[in-house]
Design a protein around this motif. Sequence first.
Motif, short mmCIF file in Angstrom:
data_model
loop_
_atom_site.label_atom_id
_atom_site.label_comp_id
_atom_site.label_asym_id
_atom_site.label_seq_id
_atom_site.Cartn_x
_atom_site.Cartn_y
_atom_site.Cartn_z
N ARG A 1 0.85 -1.20 0.00
CA ARG A 1 0.00 0.00 0.00
C ARG A 1 0.89 1.24 0.00
O ARG A 1 1.93 1.27 0.64
CB ARG A 1 -0.88 -0.02 1.25
N VAL A 2 0.44 2.26 -0.71
CA VAL A 2 1.08 3.58 -0.66
C VAL A 2 -0.05 4.58 -0.46
O VAL A 2 -1.05 4.53 -1.19
CB VAL A 2 1.85 3.90 -1.96
N TYR A 3 0.09 5.43 0.54
CA TYR A 3 -0.99 6.40 0.75
C TYR A 3 -0.41 7.68 1.31
O TYR A 3 0.72 7.70 1.80
CB TYR A 3 -2.06 5.83 1.68
N GLY A 4 -1.19 8.73 1.24
CA GLY A 4 -0.68 9.95 1.82
C GLY A 4 -1.54 11.16 1.62
O GLY A 4 -2.58 11.13 0.97
N ILE A 5 -1.06 12.21 2.24
CA ILE A 5 -1.66 13.54 2.09
C ILE A 5 -0.92 14.18 0.92
O ILE A 5 0.27 14.51 1.04
CB ILE A 5 -1.46 14.35 3.38
N LEU A 6 -1.59 14.31 -0.19
CA LEU A 6 -0.91 14.69 -1.43
C LEU A 6 -1.30 16.10 -1.88
O LEU A 6 -0.88 16.53 -2.95
CB LEU A 6 -1.25 13.69 -2.54
N ASN A 7 -2.10 16.78 -1.09
CA ASN A 7 -2.49 18.15 -1.48
C ASN A 7 -2.46 19.06 -0.26
O ASN A 7 -3.26 18.90 0.66
CB ASN A 7 -3.88 18.14 -2.13
N GLY A 8 -1.54 20.02 -0.30
CA GLY A 8 -1.34 20.92 0.84
C GLY A 8 -2.51 21.85 1.07
O GLY A 8 -2.82 22.19 2.23
N THR A 9 -3.17 22.26 0.00
CA THR A 9 -4.31 23.18 0.15
C THR A 9 -5.41 22.50 0.97
O THR A 9 -5.95 23.10 1.91
CB THR A 9 -4.86 23.58 -1.24
N CYS A 10 -5.73 21.26 0.61
CA CYS A 10 -6.78 20.54 1.34
C CYS A 10 -6.36 20.32 2.79
O CYS A 10 -7.17 20.45 3.71
CB CYS A 10 -7.07 19.19 0.69
N ASN A 11 -5.09 19.97 2.99
CA ASN A 11 -4.66 19.71 4.36
C ASN A 11 -4.71 20.97 5.20
O ASN A 11 -5.08 20.94 6.37
CB ASN A 11 -3.26 19.09 4.38
N TYR A 12 -4.36 22.09 4.57
CA TYR A 12 -4.45 23.38 5.28
C TYR A 12 -5.90 23.66 5.68
O TYR A 12 -6.18 24.00 6.83
CB TYR A 12 -3.90 24.51 4.38
N ILE A 13 -6.81 23.48 4.75
CA ILE A 13 -8.22 23.78 5.02
C ILE A 13 -8.76 22.87 6.12
O ILE A 13 -9.40 23.33 7.07
CB ILE A 13 -9.07 23.65 3.73
N LEU A 14 -8.46 21.59 6.04
CA LEU A 14 -8.97 20.65 7.05
C LEU A 14 -8.37 20.93 8.43
O LEU A 14 -9.05 20.86 9.45
CB LEU A 14 -8.68 19.20 6.63
N THR A 15 -7.08 21.28 8.44
CA THR A 15 -6.43 21.60 9.72
C THR A 15 -7.06 22.85 10.33
O THR A 15 -7.37 22.90 11.52
CB THR A 15 -4.91 21.84 9.51
N GLU A 16 -7.26 23.87 9.50
CA GLU A 16 -7.85 25.12 10.00
C GLU A 16 -9.29 24.90 10.46
O GLU A 16 -9.73 25.49 11.45
CB GLU A 16 -7.83 26.19 8.90
N MET A 17 -10.03 24.07 9.73
CA MET A 17 -11.41 23.79 10.15
C MET A 17 -11.40 23.17 11.54
O MET A 17 -12.23 23.50 12.39
CB MET A 17 -12.10 22.83 9.15
N GLU A 18 -10.44 22.28 11.78
CA GLU A 18 -10.38 21.63 13.08
C GLU A 18 -9.96 22.64 14.16
O GLU A 18 -10.52 22.68 15.24
CB GLU A 18 -9.39 20.47 13.04
N GLU A 19 -8.99 23.47 13.83
CA GLU A 19 -8.47 24.37 14.85
C GLU A 19 -9.40 25.52 15.18
O GLU A 19 -9.43 25.99 16.31
CB GLU A 19 -7.09 24.89 14.44
N THR A 20 -10.18 25.99 14.19
CA THR A 20 -11.02 27.17 14.41
C THR A 20 -12.50 26.83 14.55
O THR A 20 -13.29 27.67 14.94
CB THR A 20 -10.88 28.16 13.23
N GLY A 21 -12.88 25.63 14.15
CA GLY A 21 -14.31 25.28 14.17
C GLY A 21 -15.06 25.90 12.99
O GLY A 21 -16.28 25.83 12.92
N GLY A 22 -14.32 26.50 12.07
CA GLY A 22 -14.95 27.19 10.94
C GLY A 22 -15.47 26.22 9.88
O GLY A 22 -15.13 25.04 9.87
N ASP A 23 -16.31 26.78 9.00
CA ASP A 23 -16.86 25.96 7.92
C ASP A 23 -15.95 26.01 6.70
O ASP A 23 -15.15 26.93 6.53
CB ASP A 23 -18.26 26.46 7.54
N PHE A 24 -16.13 25.01 5.82
CA PHE A 24 -15.29 24.88 4.63
C PHE A 24 -15.19 26.19 3.83
O PHE A 24 -14.10 26.65 3.50
CB PHE A 24 -15.82 23.74 3.74
N GLY A 25 -16.34 26.80 3.54
CA GLY A 25 -16.37 27.98 2.67
C GLY A 25 -15.56 29.14 3.24
O GLY A 25 -14.80 29.80 2.51
N ASP A 26 -15.70 29.38 4.54
CA ASP A 26 -14.97 30.51 5.17
C ASP A 26 -13.47 30.25 5.19
O ASP A 26 -12.66 31.13 4.90
CB ASP A 26 -15.45 30.70 6.62
N ILE A 27 -13.12 29.01 5.50
CA ILE A 27 -11.68 28.69 5.59
C ILE A 27 -11.06 28.73 4.18
O ILE A 27 -9.93 29.21 4.01
CB ILE A 27 -11.46 27.30 6.22
#
Length: 426
Positions: A151-177
């Motif tokens: 198996r090979v897997y990973g986080i391959l897109n920094g933009t998505c990872n940034y958005i998901l991390t910020e959503m978790e840290e701020t509680g914000g919604d996808f559109g705002d982040i």
Amino acid sequence: MRLGIAGIGTVGVGVIKIVEKHGELLANRCGEPIEVVAVSGRDRTKDRGVNLDGMTWYDNAVDLASDPNVDMVLELIGGSEGVARELCTKALEAGKPVVTANKALLAVHGTELATLAEQNNTSLAYEAAVAGGIPIVKAIREGLAGNVFTRVYGILNGTCNYILTEMEETGGDFGDILADAQKLGYAEADPSFDVDGVDAAHKLAILTSLAFGTPVDFDSVYIEGIREVTALDIQFAQEFGYRIRLLGVARQTEKGIEQRVHPCMVKRETAIANVSGVFNAVVAEGDFVDSTVYEGRGAGEGPTASAVMADVIDITSGRTSPTFGIPANKLTDLPKVPVKEHVGCYYVRLTVLDQPGVIADISAAFRDEQVSIESLLQRGRDPEQSVSVVLTTHEVQEEALVRALGRIENFDHNVAAPRMIRIAKL
Ligand SMILES: NC(=O)c1ccc[n+]([C@@H]2O[C@H](COP(=O)([O-])OP(=O)(O)OC[C@H]3O[C@@H](n4cnc5c(N)ncnc54)[C@H](OP(=O)(O)O)[C@@H]3O)[C@@H](O)[C@H]2O)c1
């Protein structure tokens, strides 16, 4: 070694800066000096913050392929068709090595270009195309070459990872982040390639070929982006001990190859769950080496140019290998397993009216489709309003779960489409 660079944007300028800054070091590592002799861009008058004096300028990038002063072509324009494809094709036909950062091109035409490189006894290298500065192509193709990959897997897109991390840290919604990410330059004005998972899928298609020796097959990658991930899902993920990450997963099962990009619930204590912000990470699992983890910056001028330069140095020093690790005519098609046949555990969020019997009906729908529930929780208590019912399942084939959710969606007390996120077994 005289380089011709097509595309002097973020990556191209980064490459020129490395050549300027590390000239002597590069010459020692390559055994000969590296020089940029020709460039191509759209706008000749643009100030790019680097000195292009003495370099031949081409309005038509394809002309780099036939310039007798150019020994190696760097394709840093982008796009799976048009000038990038034409330039790579012409340069390889002319027997010139090509280094590219273009994942879209390789995901769609990788096998054809690899064949062309071999027919013309030259090299096609693309370290920068997958996970930017992380040398994952070299790791899989060379460092782990003694293994059968499972198996090979990973986080391959920094933009998505940034958005998901910020959503978790701020509680914000996808559109705002996403809007904030665009202001900060972490997301493009048109973010669809990133947030809809296409960019990660391009990279995954390349990794699949490298790891499993199959022709590149972008069309069979299952792709689901992060637009539907809500703040509520992220909150529930935390309660269940997970984080949500957009993963690209390539896996060999007894049925064939799975290639999928989608949001995943990942246990908080795993390496991948702890990769935050714009960083990328790849995990490669081999039968002898077990699990190996690589993390770093997946984009940006410096990291991407670093990866391009590594390819330039390898080719100049004579360290070349077939594009996908084995000769192109040895790449062997394996059956592709559709995502509906995926077997795994799932997180499900239902939005239902808070009425007696609702949980019994939900349980019946799961029972009828042979889906076993691992845990279930209900939040809120208001008979007039909808509430969230969140559950996780034991291992089940995806199509059975989809059928169960279809039944639930038809219930009178169901008020919104059920949400489902795959739980990654890492
Ligand atoms: N940026 C990253 O972090 C990163 C990371 C990994 C891989 N990549 C890949 O690297 C490649 C380049 O990305 P980038 O971010 O550097 O893009 P970019 O900043 O938009 O630069 C693209 C360059 O290509 C030139 N160009 C566009 N069309 C052209 C044409 N028809 N003929 C000649 N030149 C043309 C542009 O010229 P003008 O400047 O004159 O408009 C520009 O210099 C893409 O394949 C991308 O996917 C980028």
